[in-house]
Every structure is written in C-alpha cells, then in structure tokens.
Enzyme design. Structure first.
Site, PDB file in Angstrom:
ATOM      1  N   HIS A 283      -2.359 -31.914  -0.584  1.00 27.29           N
ATOM      2  CA  HIS A 283      -1.293 -30.958  -0.287  1.00 27.29           C
ATOM      3  C   HIS A 283      -1.738 -30.071   0.873  1.00 27.29           C
ATOM      4  O   HIS A 283      -2.893 -30.124   1.307  1.00 27.29           O
ATOM      5  CB  HIS A 283      -0.937 -30.131  -1.526  1.00 27.29           C
ATOM      6  CG  HIS A 283      -2.028 -29.234  -2.016  1.00 27.29           C
ATOM      7  ND1 HIS A 283      -3.209 -29.697  -2.558  1.00 27.29           N
ATOM      8  CD2 HIS A 283      -2.128 -27.875  -2.044  1.00 27.29           C
ATOM      9  CE1 HIS A 283      -3.970 -28.683  -2.901  1.00 27.29           C
ATOM     10  NE2 HIS A 283      -3.332 -27.560  -2.592  1.00 27.29           N
TER      11      HIS A 283
ATOM     12  N   HIS B 145      -2.191 -26.795   1.378  1.00 30.19           N
ATOM     13  CA  HIS B 145      -2.849 -25.493   1.290  1.00 30.19           C
ATOM     14  C   HIS B 145      -4.131 -25.505   2.118  1.00 30.19           C
ATOM     15  O   HIS B 145      -4.817 -26.522   2.229  1.00 30.19           O
ATOM     16  CB  HIS B 145      -3.149 -25.134  -0.168  1.00 30.19           C
ATOM     17  CG  HIS B 145      -1.967 -24.541  -0.872  1.00 30.19           C
ATOM     18  ND1 HIS B 145      -1.841 -24.542  -2.246  1.00 30.19           N
ATOM     19  CD2 HIS B 145      -0.850 -23.917  -0.394  1.00 30.19           C
ATOM     20  CE1 HIS B 145      -0.703 -23.942  -2.581  1.00 30.19           C
ATOM     21  NE2 HIS B 145      -0.089 -23.555  -1.476  1.00 30.19           N
TER      22      HIS B 145
ATOM     23  N   ASP C 175      -7.215 -24.488   1.898  1.00 30.56           N
ATOM     24  CA  ASP C 175      -8.532 -24.893   1.416  1.00 30.56           C
ATOM     25  C   ASP C 175      -8.667 -26.408   1.289  1.00 30.56           C
ATOM     26  O   ASP C 175      -9.735 -26.910   0.947  1.00 30.56           O
ATOM     27  CB  ASP C 175      -8.876 -24.206   0.092  1.00 30.56           C
ATOM     28  CG  ASP C 175      -7.859 -24.460  -1.008  1.00 30.56           C
ATOM     29  OD1 ASP C 175      -6.655 -24.478  -0.718  1.00 30.56           O
ATOM     30  OD2 ASP C 175      -8.268 -24.629  -2.178  1.00 30.56           O
ATOM     31  N   HIS C 176      -7.583 -27.128   1.589  1.00 25.33           N
ATOM     32  CA  HIS C 176      -7.617 -28.584   1.532  1.00 25.33           C
ATOM     33  C   HIS C 176      -7.425 -29.244   2.897  1.00 25.33           C
ATOM     34  O   HIS C 176      -7.639 -30.448   3.027  1.00 25.33           O
ATOM     35  CB  HIS C 176      -6.554 -29.090   0.560  1.00 25.33           C
ATOM     36  CG  HIS C 176      -6.797 -28.672  -0.853  1.00 25.33           C
ATOM     37  ND1 HIS C 176      -7.325 -29.515  -1.816  1.00 25.33           N
ATOM     38  CD2 HIS C 176      -6.605 -27.477  -1.473  1.00 25.33           C
ATOM     39  CE1 HIS C 176      -7.437 -28.859  -2.961  1.00 25.33           C
ATOM     40  NE2 HIS C 176      -7.007 -27.612  -2.774  1.00 25.33           N
TER      41      HIS C 176
ATOM     42  N   HIS D 199       2.720 -28.588  -8.305  1.00 17.61           N
ATOM     43  CA  HIS D 199       1.997 -27.462  -7.711  1.00 17.61           C
ATOM     44  C   HIS D 199       3.006 -26.572  -6.991  1.00 17.61           C
ATOM     45  O   HIS D 199       4.203 -26.871  -6.970  1.00 17.61           O
ATOM     46  CB  HIS D 199       0.914 -27.993  -6.759  1.00 17.61           C
ATOM     47  CG  HIS D 199      -0.114 -26.983  -6.377  1.00 17.61           C
ATOM     48  ND1 HIS D 199      -0.731 -26.152  -7.292  1.00 17.61           N
ATOM     49  CD2 HIS D 199      -0.646 -26.664  -5.170  1.00 17.61           C
ATOM     50  CE1 HIS D 199      -1.587 -25.372  -6.667  1.00 17.61           C
ATOM     51  NE2 HIS D 199      -1.549 -25.661  -5.363  1.00 17.61           N
TER      52      HIS D 199
ATOM     53  N   ASP E 297      -4.876 -30.147  -6.979  1.00 18.70           N
ATOM     54  CA  ASP E 297      -4.140 -29.028  -7.553  1.00 18.70           C
ATOM     55  C   ASP E 297      -2.831 -29.432  -8.235  1.00 18.70           C
ATOM     56  O   ASP E 297      -1.924 -29.986  -7.605  1.00 18.70           O
ATOM     57  CB  ASP E 297      -3.827 -28.016  -6.452  1.00 18.70           C
ATOM     58  CG  ASP E 297      -5.084 -27.479  -5.786  1.00 18.70           C
ATOM     59  OD1 ASP E 297      -6.121 -28.149  -5.867  1.00 18.70           O
ATOM     60  OD2 ASP E 297      -5.014 -26.407  -5.173  1.00 18.70           O
TER      61      ASP E 297
ATOM     62  N   HIS F  85     -12.960 -28.766  -8.180  1.00 23.61           N
ATOM     63  CA  HIS F  85     -12.084 -27.645  -7.791  1.00 23.61           C
ATOM     64  C   HIS F  85     -12.310 -26.463  -8.744  1.00 23.61           C
ATOM     65  O   HIS F  85     -11.411 -25.978  -9.431  1.00 23.61           O
ATOM     66  CB  HIS F  85     -10.618 -28.093  -7.809  1.00 23.61           C
ATOM     67  CG  HIS F  85      -9.701 -27.217  -6.999  1.00 23.61           C
ATOM     68  ND1 HIS F  85      -8.995 -26.173  -7.546  1.00 23.61           N
ATOM     69  CD2 HIS F  85      -9.365 -27.239  -5.687  1.00 23.61           C
ATOM     70  CE1 HIS F  85      -8.264 -25.598  -6.611  1.00 23.61           C
ATOM     71  NE2 HIS F  85      -8.470 -26.224  -5.469  1.00 23.61           N
TER      72      HIS F  85
END
Length: 313
Positions: free
Chosen positions: A63, A65, A67-68, A141, A212, A270
């Site tokens: 996804h 976000h 941090d990914h 999510h 996530d 995670h």
C-alpha cells in the site's frame, strides 16, 4: 529460496528496526530477487547484506503509506549504477506510479532501465512465469492494501533407480529421457516409459506476506497451506480493539490465521516501536500459545525455505 527481513518496524524507524521491506531470494531457482515493500533506507539495509540490486527484478508494494514506499525512488536510482541491470516490474495500488515518477522527475533522476507498473485493483493472479505464480488479494486498511501469495510450481518426481535396476539402462541420454517422462527403446527391444519410473511430483513452496490490515477472511485465502506466513503484528494480543481501530492486526490474530490454515511457520512482522526488548518477545510468547511455530522477525533475519520432501503434504 530464502526470505530476508530488511525492515520489521511499523510506522517509523527505530534503533533496532527499520521500516518495512522483505527480500525473497530465488537465486538458485531463477537467479532473481523480489522485494516486498521498500520503506525508507531500504537500500542502506541492503548494503549490510549480500543482495545485489541488479538481481532485483520485481517489487511488490502492499500500500502507499510512506513507511512502505519512501525508499523506492532512491533504490530505483541506485539500481541505475549497477550496470546493465535489465527491466524492473513494480506491482501495487493506484497512485504508486505517480509517486515514483514525480519523485524521479522533480529530483531530475535519470533511470537507465525500463520500469513497468502493474496497477492492482481487486486481486487474483497477477504474475505467472519461470515456475512461479503470484496472487494478490485486497486487505482492509485505511488505504487500498494488498497481501501477496507466491506459489512455486510442482517439481517432477525423482527417477526411481531401484525400479530401473533390472533393465540395466546405461548412464547418459537414455536416463535423461526417462527422467523427462519420455519413452526409450533398449538394445534388446524393450520399450520403457519414463512415467513408469518417476516418483510422485513434489509440491512447490508457498510464501505469503501480509502487511497492514485488519483481521479479514481474505487473509485465509492467501495463507492456506503456506510454508511461511509473514504477518503484520503491530499490536499485542490483548489490544485487539486498538488494532481494529487503527486498521491493524495483533500477534494473536496472526497466530490464529496460521493455526487455522495449515501454515508451517509464522513470522511476526511490522512491530510497533512501543514493543522493545522483552515486550517484543512477549508478542512471540502470546502467539506461540496459539501457534507454536511462531517467530518474532528481526531486521536481517534470514529464513531458508527448503524444497518439500516426498512425504510432505
């Protein structure tokens, strides 16, 4: 086949855990490495491993976000300095290509190889080739998020040499033909069919990676009979309500998925920065009460995934 964790933290980097990234090394099988998510500083983590970016041919993003995905532009740029590296395919949700292209354009970064983006929508089979299939399914999510299931094709059974012994087949091309399931003609006129001298096919390995998401039935579809399940475990087992409110999962929820779906081994990933030292190990202890073959993943951990034996189900 080997998994290596490059970042096992959630949300932000810490001294012990970088943000999300996993490498699936298939060097012996197809001479390639696939990445799953590329959080900030992933390329710095790679410098501490034997991974070579020229071997990375596919990247699967769960996804969008930060941090990914914040590590993607830098990693793609550095890959250009690795010589003739060949094309790269990136799979992920809508908007990912816009993020990457914009970052490269604004920074005036020239990438010397073609990049293909595959936009995921609902899921299903997204790749097939070289003896592998990859499936994606939509998770739950705050933004569109996908889990991945990598399935290796079955391997042909071994040639049963004991069964062949009575026919005195010489070493060389004739044995090779039998191993390929072909018919051969011996000097005395005997016809042998390779299919009669092959053991049962060996099922391929299955790796499932879940980032996530809230607990959702879709995960079971991806995790069924996996040799290795990597599952986000942002919260402790007694914080299910909190995990749900943040669209995440607990270590215990991950363990239940493993227990109920024939998974061989589970790796908790995670991990929230709130869990340090003994608190992090407690996530593992909680999960092991539900599914004993659970391990807490740490940065740079390596997980060898051996071929299945003939007696494996």
């Amino acid at each position: 086949m080997e998994l290596q964790f490059l970042g096992t933290g959630a949300g932000q980097p810490s001294k012990k855990r970088n943000v999300s990234s996993i490498a699936l090394k298939m060097l012996d099988e197809i001479n390639e490495i696939w990445l799953f998510d590329v959080g900030e500083a992933t390329q710095h983590q790679i410098l501490r491993t034997n991974i070579r970016l020229r071997k990375v041919t596919k990247i699967f993003i769960s996804h969008n976000h930060g941090d990914h995905i914040f590590g993607l532009p830098g990693l793609l740029a550095t890959r250009s300095f690795q010589g003739d590296v060949g094309p790269l395919t990136i799979y992920g949700p809508s908007g990912l290509e816009q993020f990457v292209r914009t970052a490269l354009r604004v920074s005036r970064t020239k990438v010397t190889y073609p990049i293909k983006f595959v936009v995921l929508d609902q899921g299903g089979l997204i790749y097939q080739g070289q003896g592998f299939k990859v499936y994606a399914e939509k998770l739950v999510h705050r933004v569109p998020s996908f889990g991945y299931r990598v399935v290796e094709d079955s391997h042909q059974g071994e040639l049963l040499m004991d069964k062949l012994a009575q026919y005195n087949v010489p070493n060389g091309p004739l044995l090779g033909k039998l191993k390929n399931g072909e018919q051969i003609l011996l000097a005395d006129g005997t016809v042998l069919d390779g299919h009669d001298f092959l053991g049962p096919d060996k099922p391929g390995r299955i790796v499932t990676i879940i980032y996530d998401t809230r607990s959702t039935p879709t995960i079971a579809k991806l995790a069924k009979n996996a040799d290795v399940l990597v599952h986000e475990s942002t919260f402790a087992g007694n914080e299910a309500d909190l995990a749900h409110s943040y669209y995440h999962s607990t270590a215990v929820e991950a363990a239940k998925i493993a227990r109920d779906n024939g998974v061989k081994s589970l790796y908790l990933n995670h991990i929230s920065a709130r869990y340090l030292g003994a608190k992090a190990k407690n996530l593992e202890k909680q999960a092991r009460k539900v599914f004993p073959n659970t391990n807490l993943a740490n940065d740079f951990d390596r997980v060898e995934i051996p071929m299945k034996g003939e007696n494996d189900e």
